[in-house]
Design an enzyme around this catalytic site. Structure first.
Site, mmCIF file in Angstrom:
data_model
loop_
_atom_site.group_PDB
_atom_site.id
_atom_site.type_symbol
_atom_site.label_atom_id
_atom_site.label_comp_id
_atom_site.label_asym_id
_atom_site.label_seq_id
_atom_site.Cartn_x
_atom_site.Cartn_y
_atom_site.Cartn_z
ATOM 1 N N SER A 118 0.812 -1.212 0.000
ATOM 2 C CA SER A 118 0.000 0.000 0.000
ATOM 3 C C SER A 118 0.847 1.264 0.000
ATOM 4 C CB SER A 118 -0.940 0.003 1.210
ATOM 5 O OG SER A 118 -0.233 -0.250 2.394
ATOM 6 N N HIS A 139 -2.191 -2.932 -6.243
ATOM 7 C CA HIS A 139 -2.735 -2.565 -4.938
ATOM 8 C C HIS A 139 -4.252 -2.649 -4.952
ATOM 9 C CE1 HIS A 139 -3.365 0.736 -1.693
ATOM 10 N NE2 HIS A 139 -3.445 -0.475 -1.168
ATOM 11 N N GLU A 151 -4.991 -0.088 -7.881
ATOM 12 C CA GLU A 151 -3.912 0.828 -8.250
ATOM 13 C C GLU A 151 -2.798 -0.009 -8.879
ATOM 14 O OE1 GLU A 151 -2.985 4.758 -5.714
ATOM 15 O OE2 GLU A 151 -2.893 2.933 -4.527
ATOM 16 N N ASN A 189 -3.197 6.196 -0.732
ATOM 17 C CA ASN A 189 -2.764 6.427 0.645
ATOM 18 C C ASN A 189 -2.062 7.762 0.846
ATOM 19 O OD1 ASN A 189 -3.738 4.210 2.185
ATOM 20 N ND2 ASN A 189 -2.369 2.905 1.007
#
Length: 296
Positions: A118, A139, A151, A189
């Site tokens: 992540s 991800h 992702e 993130n």
């Protein structure tokens, strides 16, 4: 059909294995712990049962999906014939680098090595192998069977061909792949964690209580879950690890983890996984109860 190996049978790993198997791929789910594998297969079965009850899968689909899953405690055996490996181990750079060194030796030369990290640099992970052009970030979002986004993170040396293969593969899983470049936290993130961190600072500084902060974000910003509840769901240890990657990688003090988050992780209050974070979690109960420390 592409043989897929998923490393790590925790929340993300079993979800990734579930989705690949559901869409027709033979999957080897690998973990060093047999009990963890048994728990993962049970979780996948329960999630498939939920899909059947909602009418999105048939009983035959469920049976076929489980038939494509093979648990294994042997890394060497599990990846020997893989065309794609998706690593979903602990968010720890040392563990990941060691795994990718081993995968480079154990997998066929044409095998693509993907990480579900992540926040950790795909370029750094790829540098541990002799095939950096075939290393990529994949991800997934939690819960994997429900969330549509993947992702797709290109490392410095990831080839165009491998990127397109993973984009297309994600679409075969009925996901929406989004290509991003390899910078700390990627996109999801890098934006999400500072918001969660600021929510924790708001609690730490006495601006408002747990329920009030989450209510403002749910009702005022149309978030399905407040940031403190979401942090508990993700795992406070995971949130802390990602913030540290952002802080170190970008060198900006705005990413510095809130001291309250640091203390909670040191105290073992990790959220849902430990039974207490900003809220208290009782098995079998869906009632959201503020943790005693934060109750008024």
């Amino acid at each position: 059909m592409l043989n897929v190996a998923v490393i790590g049978s925790g929340t993300m790993g079993n979800g990734i294995a579930h989705v690949f198997a559901q869409y027709g791929f033979p999957v080897t789910l690998i973990d060093i712990n047999q009990a963890a594998l048994d728990k993962a297969i049970l979780t996948i079965t329960k999630n498939l049962d939920r899909q059947v009850s909602k009418g999105s899968l048939t009983e035959d689909d469920k049976t076929a999906t489980l038939g494509r899953l093979r648990p294994s405690t042997s890394l060497a055996e599990g990846v020997r014939e893989a065309g794609l490996v998706v690593e979903a181990a602990t968010e720890n750079i040392t563990i990941k680098l060691d795994l990718f060194r081993q995968l480079d030796e154990l997998t066929p030369a044409e095998c693509i090595l993907a990480s579900n990290t992540s926040s950790i640099s795909i370029t750094k992970i790829a540098a541990a192998t002799k095939r950096p052009d075939k290393v990529i970030g994949m991800h997934f979002m939690n819960p994997v069977p429900v969330m549509k986004l993947v992702e797709v993170i290109r490392g410095y040396a990831t080839s165009d061909e491998v990127t397109q293969q993973i984009m297309e593969l994600s679409r075969q899983l009925q996901k929406v792949p989004t290509e991003v470049n390899d910078y700390p936290g990627f996109v999801a993130n890098r934006i999400l964690m500072p918001m969660i961190n600021e929510a924790i600072y708001s609690l730490f500084e006495g601006v408002a209580g747990v329920e009030e902060i989450d209510t403002v974000m749910k009702l005022g910003m149309a978030h399905p879950m407040g940031p403190l509840q979401l942090a508990d769901f993700i795992g406070l240890d995971v949130c802390l690890a990602i913030l540290r990657v952002l802080h170190e990688g970008l060198g900006n003090p705005k990413y510095a983890p809130c001291p309250l988050l640091v203390n909670m992780v040191m105290a073992g209050r990790l959220g849902v996984k430990s039974g207490e974070g900003f809220y208290t979690y009782t098995p079998g109960s869906k009632e959201l109860v503020v943790a005693p420390r934060f109750a008024k």
